[in-house]
Design a protein around this motif. Structure first.
Motif, PDB file in Angstrom:
ATOM      1  N   GLU A 202       0.834  -1.204   0.000  1.00 26.63           N
ATOM      2  CA  GLU A 202       0.000   0.000   0.000  1.00 26.63           C
ATOM      3  C   GLU A 202       0.867   1.251   0.000  1.00 26.63           C
ATOM      4  N   ARG A 203       1.920   1.245   0.810  1.00 28.45           N
ATOM      5  CA  ARG A 203       2.802   2.405   0.903  1.00 28.45           C
ATOM      6  C   ARG A 203       3.561   2.631  -0.396  1.00 28.45           C
ATOM      7  N   CYS A 204       4.089   1.541  -0.998  1.00 22.00           N
ATOM      8  CA  CYS A 204       4.824   1.663  -2.256  1.00 22.00           C
ATOM      9  C   CYS A 204       3.957   2.283  -3.350  1.00 22.00           C
ATOM     10  N   CYS A 205       2.713   1.843  -3.413  1.00 18.17           N
ATOM     11  CA  CYS A 205       1.802   2.366  -4.432  1.00 18.17           C
ATOM     12  C   CYS A 205       1.510   3.846  -4.187  1.00 18.17           C
ATOM     13  N   ALA A 206       1.277   4.206  -2.927  1.00 15.16           N
ATOM     14  CA  ALA A 206       0.974   5.595  -2.598  1.00 15.16           C
ATOM     15  C   ALA A 206       2.157   6.505  -2.933  1.00 15.16           C
ATOM     16  N   GLU A 207       3.373   6.047  -2.631  1.00 11.83           N
ATOM     17  CA  GLU A 207       4.557   6.862  -2.903  1.00 11.83           C
ATOM     18  C   GLU A 207       4.772   7.077  -4.391  1.00 11.83           C
ATOM     19  N   ARG A 208       4.283   6.165  -5.206  1.00  9.42           N
ATOM     20  CA  ARG A 208       4.456   6.276  -6.659  1.00  9.42           C
ATOM     21  C   ARG A 208       3.234   6.860  -7.354  1.00  9.42           C
ATOM     22  N   GLY A 209       2.249   7.245  -6.581  1.00  7.96           N
ATOM     23  CA  GLY A 209       1.045   7.818  -7.151  1.00  7.96           C
ATOM     24  C   GLY A 209       0.201   6.807  -7.909  1.00  7.96           C
ATOM     25  N   LEU A 210       0.343   5.539  -7.553  1.00  7.78           N
ATOM     26  CA  LEU A 210      -0.402   4.483  -8.231  1.00  7.78           C
ATOM     27  C   LEU A 210      -1.720   4.215  -7.519  1.00  7.78           C
ATOM     28  N   GLN A 211      -2.734   3.870  -8.286  1.00  7.65           N
ATOM     29  CA  GLN A 211      -4.045   3.539  -7.743  1.00  7.65           C
ATOM     30  C   GLN A 211      -4.304   2.055  -7.976  1.00  7.65           C
ATOM     31  N   PRO A 212      -3.951   1.201  -7.033  1.00  2.00           N
ATOM     32  CA  PRO A 212      -4.117  -0.244  -7.246  1.00  2.00           C
ATOM     33  C   PRO A 212      -5.586  -0.624  -7.385  1.00  2.00           C
ATOM     34  N   PRO A 213      -5.884  -1.551  -8.267  1.00  4.18           N
ATOM     35  CA  PRO A 213      -7.261  -2.062  -8.406  1.00  4.18           C
ATOM     36  C   PRO A 213      -7.515  -3.130  -7.342  1.00  4.18           C
ATOM     37  N   TRP A 214      -7.571  -2.718  -6.071  1.00  4.59           N
ATOM     38  CA  TRP A 214      -7.639  -3.682  -4.975  1.00  4.59           C
ATOM     39  C   TRP A 214      -8.748  -4.715  -5.166  1.00  4.59           C
ATOM     40  N   GLY A 215      -9.899  -4.264  -5.616  1.00  3.72           N
ATOM     41  CA  GLY A 215     -11.029  -5.171  -5.751  1.00  3.72           C
ATOM     42  C   GLY A 215     -10.855  -6.234  -6.813  1.00  3.72           C
ATOM     43  N   ALA A 216      -9.948  -6.005  -7.747  1.00  2.28           N
ATOM     44  CA  ALA A 216      -9.719  -6.977  -8.824  1.00  2.28           C
ATOM     45  C   ALA A 216      -8.495  -7.846  -8.562  1.00  2.28           C
ATOM     46  N   MET A 217      -7.741  -7.527  -7.522  1.00  5.44           N
ATOM     47  CA  MET A 217      -6.499  -8.245  -7.255  1.00  5.44           C
ATOM     48  C   MET A 217      -6.764  -9.588  -6.581  1.00  5.44           C
ATOM     49  N   LEU A 218      -5.920 -10.560  -6.899  1.00 10.49           N
ATOM     50  CA  LEU A 218      -6.004 -11.902  -6.326  1.00 10.49           C
ATOM     51  C   LEU A 218      -4.889 -12.058  -5.292  1.00 10.49           C
ATOM     52  N   ALA A 219      -5.196 -12.724  -4.190  1.00  4.71           N
ATOM     53  CA  ALA A 219      -4.194 -12.874  -3.137  1.00  4.71           C
ATOM     54  C   ALA A 219      -4.353 -14.203  -2.420  1.00  4.71           C
ATOM     55  N   LEU A 220      -3.248 -14.667  -1.870  1.00  6.35           N
ATOM     56  CA  LEU A 220      -3.221 -15.845  -1.008  1.00  6.35           C
ATOM     57  C   LEU A 220      -2.563 -15.437   0.301  1.00  6.35           C
ATOM     58  N   ALA A 221      -3.191 -15.773   1.413  1.00 11.95           N
ATOM     59  CA  ALA A 221      -2.671 -15.416   2.734  1.00 11.95           C
ATOM     60  C   ALA A 221      -2.439 -16.693   3.537  1.00 11.95           C
ATOM     61  N   THR A 222      -1.344 -16.715   4.289  1.00 10.01           N
ATOM     62  CA  THR A 222      -1.000 -17.922   5.042  1.00 10.01           C
ATOM     63  C   THR A 222      -1.468 -17.873   6.490  1.00 10.01           C
ATOM     64  N   HIS A 223      -2.282 -16.892   6.834  1.00  9.68           N
ATOM     65  CA  HIS A 223      -2.830 -16.835   8.194  1.00  9.68           C
ATOM     66  C   HIS A 223      -4.099 -15.978   8.161  1.00  9.68           C
ATOM     67  N   PRO A 224      -5.095 -16.301   8.995  1.00  9.90           N
ATOM     68  CA  PRO A 224      -6.326 -15.503   9.006  1.00  9.90           C
ATOM     69  C   PRO A 224      -6.092 -14.014   9.265  1.00  9.90           C
ATOM     70  N   ARG A 225      -5.113 -13.662  10.099  1.00 14.64           N
ATOM     71  CA  ARG A 225      -4.848 -12.241  10.352  1.00 14.64           C
ATOM     72  C   ARG A 225      -4.389 -11.533   9.086  1.00 14.64           C
ATOM     73  N   ILE A 226      -3.611 -12.250   8.260  1.00 16.54           N
ATOM     74  CA  ILE A 226      -3.129 -11.660   7.014  1.00 16.54           C
ATOM     75  C   ILE A 226      -4.283 -11.502   6.029  1.00 16.54           C
ATOM     76  N   ALA A 227      -5.139 -12.506   5.964  1.00 18.60           N
ATOM     77  CA  ALA A 227      -6.315 -12.419   5.088  1.00 18.60           C
ATOM     78  C   ALA A 227      -7.218 -11.269   5.509  1.00 18.60           C
ATOM     79  N   GLN A 228      -7.361 -11.069   6.805  1.00 17.57           N
ATOM     80  CA  GLN A 228      -8.185  -9.970   7.310  1.00 17.57           C
ATOM     81  C   GLN A 228      -7.624  -8.618   6.879  1.00 17.57           C
TER      82      GLN A 228
END
Length: 261
Positions: A202-228
């Motif tokens: 999130e910080r890297c994107c903000a520093e570069r003025g990028l607007q990530p398409p969070w809702g379209a991004m795919l992710a895998l998390a190895t713990h419930p806290r990370i998924a949250q």
């Protein structure tokens, strides 16, 4: 689909190799930098006092690698001291560093989750800790959950910071990979094994003025806290699985199959 491994560089390469051996396209995009601790002398003192501890808890592979990298010359791991690990990655690092297998304490291989809670429930909570001394090796800061359980059980808990977690320094390859992943969100799967990696993304994107398409991004998390944390940022339905290579490979393959036309 290309999997982006966001672990620190030392572990990212190992994961990339493992995923590729399983036929999965993967690239390292480390989102956590590892730096030297602010107080190297404190690590040296901890090494020289190890024999006074019943157990030393290492919170991550980085804790192991950085602590052993700062071992004073002529100081060895005491035969009487146990080394605790929250999961297989840290356990492998301890064995590679020379800790005797019989001194290693970790959750069972088939544990539903690899974390401090599982380690405590499976291996530690039934022991008598009254008057025992425990050392926790970690980065600067971190969770105190396990230390609180030990203290409630009557143990004295000390901490030593063996490294600093910091934002990543992206080289040209990483910058290009980041841009490609944001431009083609459905063609990339972010592999998160730390909530801090998500914070740094999130910080890297903000520093570069990028607007990530969070809702379209795919992710895998190895713990419930990370998924949250991923869901809080807007990533919809991140996949969850144990941080074991076979489990991660199987989860990714199912994701690829379900998204195939």
């Amino acid at each position: 689909m290309k999997v982006l491994v966001t672990r620190p560089a030392a572990q990212a390469g190992e994961w990339v190799e493992g995923l590729r051996r399983g036929g999965i396209e993967a690239e390292a995009l480390p989102l956590i930098g590892i730096g030297a601790p602010a107080d190297v002398a404190a690590v040296h003192r901890a090494w020289r006092q190890l024999r006074h501890y019943r157990m030393v808890m290492f919170v991550s592979p980085n804790a192991v690698e950085q602590f052993f990298a700062l071992r004073p010359e002529g100081v060895a791991w005491p035969d009487t001291v146990q080394a605790a690990s929250p999961g297989p990655g840290t356990a492998r690092a301890l064995l590679a560093a020379g800790v005797p297998p019989q001194r290693l304490v970790q959750p069972s291989d088939d544990a539903a989750q690899f974390d401090s809670e599982t380690l405590w429930a499976q291996r530690l909570c039934h022991e008598d800790w009254q008057g025992a001394a425990v050392l926790v090796v970690r980065g600067e800061g971190g969770r105190n959950w396990l230390a609180e359980r030990w203290r409630e059980a009557g143990a004295r808990v000390d901490f030593v910071s063996a490294y600093r977690r910091q934002p990543p320094e992206l080289d040209a390859r990483a910058e290009a990979l980041l841009a490609q992943a944001l431009a083609q969100p459905r063609g990339h799967l972010w592999f998160f094994s730390s909530s801090e990696a998500i914070d740094h993304l999130e910080r890297c994107c903000a520093e570069r003025g990028l607007q990530p398409p969070w809702g379209a991004m795919l992710a895998l998390a190895t713990h419930p806290r990370i998924a949250q944390r991923a869901r809080a940022l807007g990533i919809v339905a991140p996949l969850e699985c144990r941080p074991a290579l076979a489990a991660v490979q199987a989860t990714i393959r199912r994701s690829i199959q379900s998204s195939a036309p």
